[in-house]
Design a protein around this motif. Structure first.
Motif, PDB file in Angstrom:
ATOM      1  N   HIS A   4     101.373  40.382  44.787  1.00 26.49           N
ATOM      2  CA  HIS A   4     101.634  41.695  45.366  1.00 26.49           C
ATOM      3  C   HIS A   4     100.800  42.754  44.669  1.00 26.49           C
ATOM      4  N   MET A   5     100.299  43.690  45.462  1.00 27.99           N
ATOM      5  CA  MET A   5      99.510  44.788  44.927  1.00 27.99           C
ATOM      6  C   MET A   5     100.430  45.960  44.603  1.00 27.99           C
ATOM      7  N   GLU A   6     100.315  46.473  43.396  1.00 28.82           N
ATOM      8  CA  GLU A   6     101.076  47.655  43.004  1.00 28.82           C
ATOM      9  C   GLU A   6     100.366  48.885  43.543  1.00 28.82           C
ATOM     10  N   VAL A  11      93.223  46.967  41.594  1.00 29.91           N
ATOM     11  CA  VAL A  11      93.557  45.553  41.668  1.00 29.91           C
ATOM     12  C   VAL A  11      92.548  44.698  40.927  1.00 29.91           C
ATOM     13  N   THR A  12      93.017  43.528  40.567  1.00 28.40           N
ATOM     14  CA  THR A  12      92.153  42.449  40.129  1.00 28.40           C
ATOM     15  C   THR A  12      91.941  41.591  41.363  1.00 28.40           C
ATOM     16  N   ASN A  49      98.025  42.957  38.587  1.00 28.51           N
ATOM     17  CA  ASN A  49      97.895  43.532  39.921  1.00 28.51           C
ATOM     18  C   ASN A  49      96.856  42.769  40.744  1.00 28.51           C
ATOM     19  N   CYS A  50      97.045  41.452  40.814  1.00 31.96           N
ATOM     20  CA  CYS A  50      96.093  40.576  41.496  1.00 31.96           C
ATOM     21  C   CYS A  50      96.265  40.614  43.012  1.00 31.96           C
ATOM     22  N   GLY A  78      86.812  52.251  45.298  1.00 32.66           N
ATOM     23  CA  GLY A  78      87.389  52.411  43.969  1.00 32.66           C
ATOM     24  C   GLY A  78      88.748  51.751  43.782  1.00 32.66           C
ATOM     25  N   LYS A  79      89.088  50.805  44.634  1.00 35.92           N
ATOM     26  CA  LYS A  79      90.396  50.143  44.561  1.00 35.92           C
ATOM     27  C   LYS A  79      90.413  48.925  43.639  1.00 35.92           C
ATOM     28  N   VAL A  80      89.221  48.436  43.266  1.00 35.43           N
ATOM     29  CA  VAL A  80      89.110  47.189  42.507  1.00 35.43           C
ATOM     30  C   VAL A  80      88.597  47.471  41.097  1.00 35.43           C
ATOM     31  N   ALA A  81      89.309  46.937  40.108  1.00 36.95           N
ATOM     32  CA  ALA A  81      88.879  47.067  38.716  1.00 36.95           C
ATOM     33  C   ALA A  81      88.028  45.874  38.288  1.00 36.95           C
ATOM     34  N   THR A  82      88.405  44.682  38.750  1.00 40.95           N
ATOM     35  CA  THR A  82      87.771  43.441  38.304  1.00 40.95           C
ATOM     36  C   THR A  82      87.741  42.448  39.462  1.00 40.95           C
ATOM     37  N   VAL A  83      86.657  41.666  39.547  1.00 39.45           N
ATOM     38  CA  VAL A  83      86.572  40.578  40.516  1.00 39.45           C
ATOM     39  C   VAL A  83      86.487  39.272  39.734  1.00 39.45           C
ATOM     40  N   ILE A  84      87.355  38.334  40.094  1.00 42.82           N
ATOM     41  CA  ILE A  84      87.339  37.006  39.467  1.00 42.82           C
ATOM     42  C   ILE A  84      87.158  35.980  40.580  1.00 42.82           C
TER      43      ILE A  84
END
Length: 100
Positions: A4-6, A11-12, A49-50, A78-84
């Protein structure tokens, strides 16, 4: 496994892609495996926050994939902090374009 996204928190992004459908109408085993691997990695390394972005049955030779385009839009917004992702080839097969 549900993520779930906060609200109001970056988000991650957990990006999964499989180029060939496994022949079933449900999510492929490889995608389920990628999701589990990415969530375990994110959790173990403190990424919260994945949100999954999944392209099941899409080639990496073309960036015209629905979840990939949504991911790019979310990054630009600007919604994404990190991409894995499992490895760079999941993002794309064209290494120059993928690097950009």
């Amino acid at each position: 496994m549900e993520v779930h996204m906060e609200k109001d928190k970056k988000v991650t992004a957990l990006y999964c892609r499989l180029s060939k459908d496994d022949g079933s109408n449900s999510e492929s085993l490889s995608i389920r495996t990628q999701k589990a691997m990415l969530l375990e990695y994110a959790t173990r390394n403190g990424f919260g926050n994945c949100q999954y972005y999944v392209d099941d049955g899409y080639s990496g030779t073309n960036s015209d994939r629905p979840a990939f385009q949504e991911l790019l839009d979310d990054i630009r917004d600007g919604k994404v902090a990190t991409v894995i992702t499992k490895d760079q080839s999941r993002l794309g097969r064209n290494h120059i374009e993928t690097g950009t």
